[in-house]
Design a protein around this motif. Structure first.
Motif, short mmCIF file in Angstrom:
data_model
loop_
_atom_site.label_atom_id
_atom_site.label_comp_id
_atom_site.label_asym_id
_atom_site.label_seq_id
_atom_site.Cartn_x
_atom_site.Cartn_y
_atom_site.Cartn_z
N ILE A 156 0.82 -1.21 0.00
CA ILE A 156 0.00 0.00 0.00
C ILE A 156 0.85 1.27 0.00
O ILE A 156 0.44 2.30 -0.54
CB ILE A 156 -0.98 0.00 1.20
N VAL A 157 2.05 1.22 0.60
CA VAL A 157 2.91 2.41 0.62
C VAL A 157 3.48 2.70 -0.76
O VAL A 157 3.73 3.85 -1.11
CB VAL A 157 4.04 2.23 1.66
N ASP A 158 3.69 1.65 -1.56
CA ASP A 158 4.20 1.81 -2.93
C ASP A 158 3.21 1.15 -3.88
O ASP A 158 3.57 0.27 -4.67
CB ASP A 158 5.59 1.18 -3.05
N PHE A 159 1.97 1.58 -3.82
CA PHE A 159 0.89 0.89 -4.53
C PHE A 159 1.15 0.83 -6.03
O PHE A 159 1.02 -0.23 -6.65
CB PHE A 159 -0.45 1.59 -4.25
N ASN A 160 1.51 1.94 -6.64
CA ASN A 160 1.72 1.96 -8.09
C ASN A 160 3.03 1.29 -8.49
O ASN A 160 3.09 0.55 -9.48
CB ASN A 160 1.69 3.40 -8.60
N GLY A 161 4.09 1.55 -7.74
CA GLY A 161 5.39 1.04 -8.12
C GLY A 161 5.57 -0.44 -7.90
O GLY A 161 6.46 -1.06 -8.50
N SER A 162 4.75 -1.06 -7.04
CA SER A 162 4.96 -2.47 -6.71
C SER A 162 4.13 -3.43 -7.54
O SER A 162 4.25 -4.65 -7.38
CB SER A 162 4.66 -2.70 -5.22
N PHE A 163 3.30 -2.94 -8.44
CA PHE A 163 2.58 -3.84 -9.33
C PHE A 163 3.58 -4.49 -10.30
O PHE A 163 4.43 -3.82 -10.88
CB PHE A 163 1.54 -3.08 -10.16
N LEU A 164 3.46 -5.80 -10.48
CA LEU A 164 4.26 -6.49 -11.51
C LEU A 164 3.66 -6.16 -12.87
O LEU A 164 2.50 -6.47 -13.14
CB LEU A 164 4.24 -8.00 -11.27
N ALA A 165 4.46 -5.55 -13.73
CA ALA A 165 3.94 -5.02 -14.98
C ALA A 165 3.36 -6.10 -15.89
O ALA A 165 2.43 -5.85 -16.64
CB ALA A 165 5.04 -4.25 -15.71
#
Length: 514
Positions: A156-165
Motif C-alpha cells: 500500500i505504501v508503494d501501490f503503483n510502483g509495486s505492481f508487476l507489470a
C-alpha cells in the motif's frame, strides 16, 4: 455504501511485514521442479508444465478407442500418424532457428535484427514442458494453454510502483484476488473502508479481472485469516508460489500465514518453526524455499524477488536500502510549515519559487501554485525533507547530497548519478475541500497535493478551479505516478466520495475485506 468489514478488531500479534507479490497454484504431483528461472513469466511456472495440447488422455479414454488395422497403411503425416500441435510448433521453431543460423553465416544486414528478436523471445518466453510452445492463457485450443489461479499482493505504501507489470500477460482474463499489505503503516485515523474503495477504483483502471480485494497487515495479522480462507477455497490441492518484487516482504508474509494457520493446522505449526529468514536487504531469498503447510499435501514456495528497474531500490546502494523501509506508522510532513495564526496572513507567500528536497532522492520545484497550497509527504521518516529557494537549489544539492540529503550516504556520494530525470506536472483542481492528486514516487512513498490545504479566509474569494505547475526531479529510471488522492488520515473520510453505482455495476464490482 461501503461493505461491512470481515474483521473489525485487529490485535498486534506478529512481526512487521510488507508485501507485493502473486500466488500461482500448481499440481503437487507433477515431476520434479526445474531450476527456478529469472524472468518474471518464468516465476509462474517453476516446475515443468505441460499445456493442454500436449497432455496425454487418461487410460480410461484411450481404452475405448478403436484399434488400428495393421493391414491398412496410412500415408505419412495423416490419420494416426498426423503430427500433434506441439510437434508442428517444434517443427516451426526448428525451421526458424535454422534460418537464423543461415543469416548469421551469410553476414546478412538483417543479422542484428533477427539476433536481437530471438534473444528477447528466448529470455522472456516460458515454454510447455511437453510440446515447447510458449505458455499462454487466452486461446484454450492453441498449444501452450494453461489455466492458473492467481493471487497478487500489493504494497500500500508503494501501490503503483509495486505492481508487476506483466501480471496481465500471464493472467489474461483469469480472475485475480488482490491482497494489499502494510495497512498498519497508514496514518492514524485512516478509514479502511475508504482505502478499500480507493484500491478497487484504482485497480479497475488497470483492466485486470480482480474478483476481490483484501486489506491486510502481517504485523497485526489484520485480514490474514480472510486470505487463508481464500487460498484454501481456490487452491484445490495444488501448490502455492509466493511471488513479488525484491524486498517487499514475501518471507514475512508467509510467516504471518503460517502463524495463523498453525492454530488449527499441525502441519503449518511445524512449518512455522522453520519460517524463512526476513531481511531489509534485497536478495536474502536466493532460491526457492519449499514449505509444507497444508494437510493432505501441497506446499508454499517462497521465491526470490523480481527486481523492478523503476523503483528507488534499483538505484540506491545496498548499504542505503534501510532508509527506504518505513518501520512505523506514517505521519505526513507538510510544507510550508506555518503556525495557525499565520494561515491567512497577508504576507504569506506560499511555496512559489521554492524547491523541496526529499532526502537525496527527490526534488520538487514549485513553479505556480496558490498561496494556500500545501504539499504533504508520506514515506520513511529517516529521509529529511528540506526547503530552499529554487535559485539556490542546484548549489545546495551539490553541497549537501550525502550530508544532509541522504541517501546516498557520504562515502557513496561520489558514485551517485544525481537527479537526472525531470517530469513537468500540470495538476488540475476543481474542489476546495479535497486534495487535487497524489504524486507517487516508485519505491519511496507519495506527496499529497492540496490546493487549499492552508485554508481560506472568511472574506477571501478564490477560484475553485485551476492548475498547479510543478517540476519533479528523480534518478533515472525511477517512475513518477500522478493518481487520485489516497484517503488517509482522520479527515479523509469527510472528503472522500464513494462512486454512485447501479445494482448491475455493484454486482460486477470487486468487494473488499479486512
Amino acid at each position: 455504501m461501503a461493505p461491512i468489514p470481515l474483521f473489525t478488531s485487529p490485535r498486534a500479534l506478529s512481526p512487521f511485514c510488507s508485501l507485493h507479490s502473486s500466488f500461482v497454484l500448481h499440481n503437487p504431483q507433477s515431476s520434479n521442479p526445474e531450476p527456478f528461472k529469472k524472468s518474471l513469466l518464468a516465476t509462474f511456472c517453476p516446475e515443468p508444465v505441460a499445456c493442454r495440447a500436449s497432455r496425454r488422455p487418461p487410460a480410461s479414454e484411450t481404452a475405448s478407442l478403436p484399434t488400428a488395422d495393421p493391414s491398412v497403411v496410412e500415408a505419412e503425416g495423416t490419420g494416426a500418424a498426423a503430427p500433434s500441435p506441439g510437434e508442428r510448433f517444434l517443427e516451426h521453431q526448428h525451421a526458424r532457428a535454422r534460418a537464423v543460423l543461415i543469416l548469421k553465416q551469410s553476414g546478412s544486414k538483417e543479422k542484428k535484427k533477427n539476433k536481437r528478436g530471438k534473444a528477447v523471445s528466448s529470455s522472456l518466453e516460458v515454454c510447455c514442458y511437453g510440446c515447447g510452445a510458449p505458455l499462454q492463457t487466452e486461446e484454450a485450443d492453441a498449444p501452450g494453454f494453461v489455466d492458473p489461479e492467481i493471487f497478487e499482493l500489493v504494497d500500500i505504501v508503494d501501490f503503483n510502483g509495486s505492481f508487476l507489470a506483466r501480471i496481465r500477460d500471464l493472467a489474461g482474463a483469469n480472475p485475480i484476488i488482490l491482497v494489499v499489505t502494510k495497512v498498519d503503516l497508514l496514518p492514524k485515523g485512516t478509514d479502511l473502508n475508504c482505502v478499500g474503495d480507493w484500491v478497487v477504483e484504482t485497480t479497475m483502471k488497470k483492466k485486470l479481472n480482480v474478483i476481490s480485494v483484501h486489506l491486510t497487515s502481517s504485523k497485526s495479522l489484520v485480514g490474514i485469516a480472510g486470505v487463508i480462507s481464500e487460498i484454501q477455497k481456490e487452491r484445490k490441492g495444488r501448490d502455492v508460489y509466493i511471488l513479488g518484487s525484491a524486498n517487499v516482504g514475501k518471507s514475512a508474509f508467509i510467516s504471518a500465514l503460517l502463524k495463523t494457520m498453525a492454530k488449527k493446522n499441525p502441519v503449518a505449526a511445524a512449518a512455522h518453526k522453520y519460517k524463512p529468514m526476513q531481511s531489509a536487504v534485497p536478495g536474502t531469498t536466493l532460491g526457492r524455499i519449499k514449505i509444507e503447510a497444508f494437510q493432505g499435501g501441497g506446499n508454499f514456495f517462497d521465491t526470490p524477488g523480481v527486481h523492478l528497474h523503476h523503483r528507488q531500490a534499483a538505484v540506491v546502494h545496498s548499504e542505503d536500502l534501510p532508509f527506504l523501509a518505513p518501520q512505523s506508522r506514517l505521519r505526513g510532513q507538510s510544507f510550508p510549515v506555518v503556525s495557525k495564526s499565520n494561515l491567512t496572513a497577508a504576507d504569506n507567500v506560499g511555496l512559489n519559487g521554492f524547491s523541496i528536497f526529499w532526502g537525496g532522492l527527490v526534488r520538487i520545484d514549485v513553479l505556480k501554485v496558490l498561496p494556500q497550497t500545501r504539499l504533504t509527504f508520506f514515506g520513511p521518516r529517516k529521509l529529511q525533507i528540506l526547503m530552499v529557494p529554487t535559485a539556490e537549489a542546484d548549489e545546495f544539492y551539490h553541497k549537501e547530497v550525502g550530508v544532509l540529503l541522504t541517501p546516498p550516504s557520504e562515502k557513496l556520494r561520489e558514485l551517485w548519478p544525481g537527479l537526472q530525470s525531470v517530469r513537468q506536472l500540470k495538476i488540475k483542481f476543481e474542489d476546495q475541500k479535497r486534495p487535487a492528486s497524489d504524486i507517487a514516487i516508485s519505491g519511496l512513498g507519495w506527496i499529497s497535493v492540496e490546493p487549499f490545504g492552508l485554508g481560506v479566509g472568511q472574506n477571501e474569494f478564490v477560484d475553485c478551479k485551476g492548475e498547479l505547475h510543478l517540476d519533479v526531479h528523480v534518478p533515472k529510471p525511477v517512475e513518477i505516478f500522478v493518481r487520485p488522492p489516497m484517503p488517509v488520515g482522520s479527515g479523509s473520510a469527510e472528503w472522500y466520495q464513494y462512486q454512485e453505482l447501479t445494482e448491475a455495476e455493484e454486482e460486477l464490482r470487486p468487494k473488499w475485506y479486512y
